[in-house]
Design a protein around this motif. Structure first.
Motif, PDB file in Angstrom:
ATOM      1  N   MET A  33      31.885  35.219  58.296  1.00 32.60           N
ATOM      2  CA  MET A  33      33.151  35.184  57.567  1.00 32.60           C
ATOM      3  C   MET A  33      32.905  35.344  56.070  1.00 32.60           C
ATOM      4  O   MET A  33      31.928  34.828  55.522  1.00 32.60           O
ATOM      5  CB  MET A  33      33.870  33.862  57.839  1.00 32.60           C
ATOM      6  N   ILE A  34      33.802  36.053  55.399  1.00 31.62           N
ATOM      7  CA  ILE A  34      33.728  36.250  53.955  1.00 31.62           C
ATOM      8  C   ILE A  34      34.731  35.309  53.298  1.00 31.62           C
ATOM      9  O   ILE A  34      35.947  35.470  53.468  1.00 31.62           O
ATOM     10  CB  ILE A  34      34.034  37.709  53.575  1.00 31.62           C
ATOM     11  N   PRO A  35      34.276  34.300  52.559  1.00 27.45           N
ATOM     12  CA  PRO A  35      35.200  33.347  51.938  1.00 27.45           C
ATOM     13  C   PRO A  35      35.957  33.956  50.770  1.00 27.45           C
ATOM     14  O   PRO A  35      35.387  34.637  49.915  1.00 27.45           O
ATOM     15  CB  PRO A  35      34.269  32.215  51.479  1.00 27.45           C
ATOM     16  N   ILE A  36      37.260  33.706  50.732  1.00 33.17           N
ATOM     17  CA  ILE A  36      38.165  34.314  49.748  1.00 33.17           C
ATOM     18  C   ILE A  36      38.978  33.225  49.060  1.00 33.17           C
ATOM     19  O   ILE A  36      39.386  32.245  49.679  1.00 33.17           O
ATOM     20  CB  ILE A  36      39.148  35.292  50.436  1.00 33.17           C
ATOM     21  N   LEU A  37      39.246  33.423  47.765  1.00 32.69           N
ATOM     22  CA  LEU A  37      40.222  32.622  47.041  1.00 32.69           C
ATOM     23  C   LEU A  37      41.262  33.543  46.436  1.00 32.69           C
ATOM     24  O   LEU A  37      40.940  34.665  46.000  1.00 32.69           O
ATOM     25  CB  LEU A  37      39.564  31.818  45.922  1.00 32.69           C
ATOM     26  N   ILE A  38      42.498  33.067  46.395  1.00 34.92           N
ATOM     27  CA  ILE A  38      43.582  33.783  45.714  1.00 34.92           C
ATOM     28  C   ILE A  38      44.027  32.918  44.547  1.00 34.92           C
ATOM     29  O   ILE A  38      44.384  31.750  44.727  1.00 34.92           O
ATOM     30  CB  ILE A  38      44.765  34.042  46.669  1.00 34.92           C
ATOM     31  N   TYR A  59      34.112  25.941  46.651  1.00 33.54           N
ATOM     32  CA  TYR A  59      34.031  26.770  47.854  1.00 33.54           C
ATOM     33  C   TYR A  59      33.014  27.911  47.756  1.00 33.54           C
ATOM     34  O   TYR A  59      32.622  28.479  48.771  1.00 33.54           O
ATOM     35  CB  TYR A  59      35.404  27.363  48.181  1.00 33.54           C
ATOM     36  N   GLN A  60      32.611  28.277  46.544  1.00 30.68           N
ATOM     37  CA  GLN A  60      31.658  29.376  46.352  1.00 30.68           C
ATOM     38  C   GLN A  60      32.099  30.645  47.090  1.00 30.68           C
ATOM     39  O   GLN A  60      31.389  31.171  47.950  1.00 30.68           O
ATOM     40  CB  GLN A  60      30.266  28.955  46.827  1.00 30.68           C
ATOM     41  N   PRO A  61      33.287  31.182  46.787  1.00 29.54           N
ATOM     42  CA  PRO A  61      33.766  32.374  47.496  1.00 29.54           C
ATOM     43  C   PRO A  61      32.963  33.622  47.130  1.00 29.54           C
ATOM     44  O   PRO A  61      32.340  33.682  46.059  1.00 29.54           O
ATOM     45  CB  PRO A  61      35.207  32.500  47.000  1.00 29.54           C
ATOM     46  N   LEU A 120      40.346  30.563  51.759  1.00 30.28           N
ATOM     47  CA  LEU A 120      40.059  29.133  51.721  1.00 30.28           C
ATOM     48  C   LEU A 120      41.109  28.348  50.943  1.00 30.28           C
ATOM     49  O   LEU A 120      41.405  27.202  51.265  1.00 30.28           O
ATOM     50  CB  LEU A 120      38.682  28.901  51.099  1.00 30.28           C
ATOM     51  N   LYS A 121      41.667  28.978  49.918  1.00 32.55           N
ATOM     52  CA  LYS A 121      42.651  28.260  49.107  1.00 32.55           C
ATOM     53  C   LYS A 121      43.433  29.237  48.240  1.00 32.55           C
ATOM     54  O   LYS A 121      42.925  30.285  47.847  1.00 32.55           O
ATOM     55  CB  LYS A 121      41.958  27.217  48.211  1.00 32.55           C
ATOM     56  N   ILE A 122      44.668  28.877  47.917  1.00 27.85           N
ATOM     57  CA  ILE A 122      45.482  29.591  46.940  1.00 27.85           C
ATOM     58  C   ILE A 122      45.656  28.684  45.731  1.00 27.85           C
ATOM     59  O   ILE A 122      46.111  27.543  45.861  1.00 27.85           O
ATOM     60  CB  ILE A 122      46.858  29.980  47.523  1.00 27.85           C
ATOM     61  N   CYS A 123      45.267  29.178  44.564  1.00 29.68           N
ATOM     62  CA  CYS A 123      45.316  28.387  43.329  1.00 29.68           C
ATOM     63  C   CYS A 123      46.389  28.923  42.400  1.00 29.68           C
ATOM     64  O   CYS A 123      46.558  30.138  42.271  1.00 29.68           O
ATOM     65  CB  CYS A 123      43.956  28.414  42.629  1.00 29.68           C
TER      66      CYS A 123
END
Length: 244
Positions: free
Chosen positions: A1-6, A46-48, A30-33
């Protein structure tokens, strides 16, 4: 899986990105900021591998947020303003999506990311390829111990080169910024700041006197009494901005 943040202060825009990403099962949001500070904390936690980042956000903008990260992840910018595109690509962003963007354009950005054979530190690329944006810097964002400090440029008296760093001198004190003198010279308003020496950029309003120093040399005297040397190449620039 490729970890993503928005990271976007517009909930609808963030949800659209998340919806588009649902077509890619190998990507995990992983999360929306909602702002840059929240984004920094989430990146550290999270180290995306990839973030979708808005430019104009409350408190700090997307570019300033990236400057505060030691090892930024890959970035796809998402914004409603096209004037930041040049700066984004100078920063070697993966892509720059102009809102509102269709799914087809989004897919091209994902393809660019997937085609990258290796990932370099975005911060290193920004430092080695720093070019001015269309506007001028209005503030300097830096870390002081474990805190983030925002210094408006109007509070800065002068910049002093310090090897690979720059000392930012203000009424409050001296702060260290991991940038180059060339970067500040190219991003500061030349009507407000002038580079008078290889190691000094001075706010013009702080200059109270110009004194002769040794043979063909000059010293600037600032409001606080600080003496700044003027180089042979810096003196013509100084004369031009002062109209002398």
């Amino acid at each position: 899986m490729i970890p993503i943040l928005i990271i976007d202060d517009e909930p609808l825009a963030a949800q659209i990105v998340k919806e588009y990403l649902s077509d890619y099962p190998d990507f995990e949001v992983l999360k929306i900021c909602g702002d840059g500070f929240e984004g920094i904390k989430a990146i550290q936690e999270y180290q995306p591998e990839l973030i979708f980042l808005d430019v104009q956000m409350p408190k700090i903008n997307g570019f300033e947020m990236l400057e505060l990260l030691d090892e930024p992840p890959s970035v796809i910018f998402t914004t409603a303003f096209d004037e930041y595109a040049l700066k984004a690509f100078d920063a070697h962003a993966v892509d720059y999506l102009l809102k509102p963007f269709p799914k087809e354009r989004f897919s091209k950005a994902i393809a660019k990311f997937l085609q990258l054979e290796s990932k370099s530190s975005l911060k290193e690329l920004m430092e080695s390829n720093a070019l001015p944006s269309e506007g001028y810097s209005s503030r300097v964002v830096l870390k002081v111990k474990n805190e983030i400090k925002i210094i408006p440029v109007q509070d800065i008296k002068y910049f002093e080169g310090n090897d690979d760093y720059v000392n930012v001198h203000t009424q409050e004190g001296k702060f260290l910024k991991n940038k180059t003198m060339r970067f500040f010279e190219s991003t500061l308003n030349p009507d407000v700041f002038v580079r008078v020496h290889r190691s000094y950029i001075v706010k013009i309003a702080e200059i109270t006197k110009i004194e002769s120093y040794e043979k063909d040399g000059y010293l600037l005297i600032l409001r606080d009494g600080k003496q700044i040397p003027v180089s042979k190449t810096g003196f013509p620039k100084l004369k031009a901005v002062l109209g002398i």
